[in-house]
Design an enzyme around this catalytic site. Sequence first.
Site, mmCIF file in Angstrom:
data_model
loop_
_atom_site.group_PDB
_atom_site.id
_atom_site.type_symbol
_atom_site.label_atom_id
_atom_site.label_comp_id
_atom_site.label_asym_id
_atom_site.label_seq_id
_atom_site.Cartn_x
_atom_site.Cartn_y
_atom_site.Cartn_z
ATOM 1 N N LYS A 109 0.837 -1.206 0.000
ATOM 2 C CA LYS A 109 0.000 0.000 0.000
ATOM 3 C C LYS A 109 0.864 1.246 0.000
ATOM 4 O O LYS A 109 0.507 2.255 -0.617
ATOM 5 C CB LYS A 109 -0.942 0.002 1.210
ATOM 6 C CG LYS A 109 -2.077 -0.985 1.054
ATOM 7 C CD LYS A 109 -3.254 -0.646 1.946
ATOM 8 C CE LYS A 109 -4.375 -1.661 1.753
ATOM 9 N NZ LYS A 109 -5.360 -1.628 2.821
ATOM 10 N N LYS B 11 -9.946 -5.459 -5.550
ATOM 11 C CA LYS B 11 -10.872 -4.344 -5.806
ATOM 12 C C LYS B 11 -10.206 -3.247 -6.610
ATOM 13 O O LYS B 11 -10.860 -2.501 -7.328
ATOM 14 C CB LYS B 11 -11.302 -3.701 -4.477
ATOM 15 C CG LYS B 11 -12.029 -4.605 -3.525
ATOM 16 C CD LYS B 11 -12.162 -3.906 -2.164
ATOM 17 C CE LYS B 11 -12.515 -4.891 -1.071
ATOM 18 N NZ LYS B 11 -12.419 -4.388 0.283
ATOM 19 N N LYS C 57 -3.501 -11.575 -7.170
ATOM 20 C CA LYS C 57 -4.802 -11.871 -6.553
ATOM 21 C C LYS C 57 -5.890 -10.970 -7.150
ATOM 22 O O LYS C 57 -5.599 -9.855 -7.597
ATOM 23 C CB LYS C 57 -4.728 -11.748 -5.021
ATOM 24 C CG LYS C 57 -4.914 -10.364 -4.476
ATOM 25 C CD LYS C 57 -5.196 -10.352 -2.974
ATOM 26 C CE LYS C 57 -5.340 -8.902 -2.538
ATOM 27 N NZ LYS C 57 -5.595 -8.679 -1.134
HETATM 28 P P1 TYM Z 1 -10.368 -6.826 2.855
HETATM 29 O O1 TYM Z 1 -11.500 -5.880 3.028
HETATM 30 O O2 TYM Z 1 -9.272 -6.457 1.935
HETATM 31 O O3 TYM Z 1 -10.934 -8.222 2.392
HETATM 32 C C1 TYM Z 1 -12.015 -8.835 3.044
HETATM 33 C C2 TYM Z 1 -11.833 -10.345 3.055
HETATM 34 O O4 TYM Z 1 -11.746 -10.843 1.712
HETATM 35 C C3 TYM Z 1 -10.601 -11.675 1.586
HETATM 36 N N1 TYM Z 1 -10.084 -11.564 0.203
HETATM 37 C C4 TYM Z 1 -9.844 -12.600 -0.611
HETATM 38 N N2 TYM Z 1 -9.997 -13.921 -0.431
HETATM 39 C C5 TYM Z 1 -9.681 -14.737 -1.466
HETATM 40 N N3 TYM Z 1 -9.244 -14.293 -2.663
HETATM 41 C C6 TYM Z 1 -9.080 -12.965 -2.898
HETATM 42 N N4 TYM Z 1 -8.655 -12.544 -4.085
HETATM 43 C C7 TYM Z 1 -9.385 -12.053 -1.835
HETATM 44 N N5 TYM Z 1 -9.354 -10.702 -1.718
HETATM 45 C C8 TYM Z 1 -9.778 -10.423 -0.461
HETATM 46 C C9 TYM Z 1 -9.616 -11.137 2.600
HETATM 47 O O5 TYM Z 1 -8.653 -12.102 2.951
HETATM 48 C C10 TYM Z 1 -10.530 -10.791 3.751
HETATM 49 O O6 TYM Z 1 -10.790 -11.937 4.548
HETATM 50 N N6 TYM Z 1 -7.674 -6.070 6.942
HETATM 51 C C11 TYM Z 1 -8.856 -6.723 6.437
HETATM 52 C C12 TYM Z 1 -10.117 -6.325 7.165
HETATM 53 C C13 TYM Z 1 -10.069 -6.516 8.635
HETATM 54 C C14 TYM Z 1 -10.207 -7.728 9.335
HETATM 55 C C15 TYM Z 1 -10.133 -7.397 10.722
HETATM 56 C C16 TYM Z 1 -10.356 -9.047 8.931
HETATM 57 C C17 TYM Z 1 -9.947 -5.510 9.553
HETATM 58 N N7 TYM Z 1 -9.987 -6.048 10.819
HETATM 59 C C18 TYM Z 1 -10.206 -8.379 11.682
HETATM 60 C C19 TYM Z 1 -10.439 -10.027 9.919
HETATM 61 C C20 TYM Z 1 -10.363 -9.683 11.287
HETATM 62 C C21 TYM Z 1 -9.012 -6.349 4.981
HETATM 63 O O7 TYM Z 1 -8.573 -5.325 4.543
HETATM 64 O O8 TYM Z 1 -9.773 -7.213 4.270
#
Ligand code: TYM
Length: 329
Positions: free
Chosen positions: A111, A196, A193
Amino acid sequence: KKILFSGMQATGTLTLGNYLGALKNWVTLSDEYECFYSVVDLHSITVRQDPAELRKRARNLLTLYIAAGLDPKKNCIYYQSHVSGHAELSWILNCFTYMGELSRMTQFKDKASKHADNINAGLFTYPVLMAADILLYQADVVPVGKDQLQHLEITRDIAQRFNSVYGDVFTVPEPYIGKAGAKIMSLQDPEKKMSKSDENPNASIYLMDDPDTIIRKFKRAVTDSEGAVRYLEEQPGIKNLIDIYCSCTGKTPEETETEFDGKGYGDFKLAVGESVVGVLKPVQDRFAELIQDKSYIDGVIKENADKAGYYATKTLRKVQKKVGFPERI
Ligand code: TYM
C-alpha cells in the site's frame, strides 16, 4: 459457543475474491459460533476517502452481509466506528507492538508503494487496529482469505506478548481458511490476486456484476496452453477457474477434472460463469430488496452496535485495569 470475529473494508467494489474467500465462509460458520462481523470503516481512512461515498459504501456493505445470508438477530453485524473500544484498545496494543514487526508487513509495503503521497502512521499501524478488532471480542477463530494470514500472525504475537506480561487476558485466535477460494486470482493475470483496486475491469468479478457481464468476463479469462481442464500448478489460469468452480459448487478438483474430461476450455468457462451467477444472483436480489428497507437496516445498526459495545467494553475494562489505569468510580 466459541467466538468468531471477522471484518471487511467498505472501500471499492467487493469482488468474487472477497465473497468466496471470506463472506461465504462466514455464512457457513455462523451457526457454529457466536459471530461478530464488522464493517471496518476505521481501517478505510488509512487511504483518502470521499466522505459521502464512504458512508454509502459502508451501508451497502453492512446490508450485503445480511443479503449474503447472515441473520442480524444471531450475528452481530455492525460498524467498527460505532464501537469506540476498537480505537481505545488499538492504542494500548500499539504500545506492545514493535516498529520492526510492522515494517515487515507485506500489505503495508504494498500500500505504501501504491499511495506514496500518503504513507501515514495509520497505514503503518493498520495491523494493530486489526489485532484490536479481534482481541476485543476474545475471538477464537477468524475466517479470512490467505492474504490476511500475516496480519493474523502478528495478532497472535501481540496477544501472546500481552498475556506473558499480564496473565491470560486475551484469547489467542486461530485463522480459518476455507478449502476452496482462499485465494482467488485475477482473471487476466493468474499470478496476481483478484483485487478491488485492479484497473482492468475484466480482471475481477464484482459482486454486483449482472449475469451477462459475469459470463462475458469468464469467456475472456486467460487460460493456458495445456488444452485440458486439469488442476495443475503449471496452468494457474485453469487452476484458478477450477478453484472458483469448486468453491461455488462444492465439488472437488478431481470431480471437476472428471466432469470436463475431453471437453474444451469454452465449455468449462461457461460452466464456471454459470456457477458464479448461481451463487451471486440470489445475493444480489436480496440486496436489492433489503437496501430499500431503511428502517429495518437502521434497526440492525442500532441494536448490533449496542451489543458489540457491551462485549467490547467488557474486555476493554479488563485490559485498562491490567495496564494500570485508575478504576472508574
Ligand atoms: P479486505 O477488506 O481487503 O478483504 C475482506 C476479506 O476478503 C478476503 N479476500 C480474498 N480472499 C480470497 N481471494 C481474494 N482474491 C481475496 N481478496 C480479499 C480477505 O482475505 C478478507 O478476509 N484487513 C482486512 C479487514 C479486517 C479484518 C479485521 C479481517 C480488519 N480487521 C479483523 C479479519 C479480522 C481487509 O482489509 O480485508
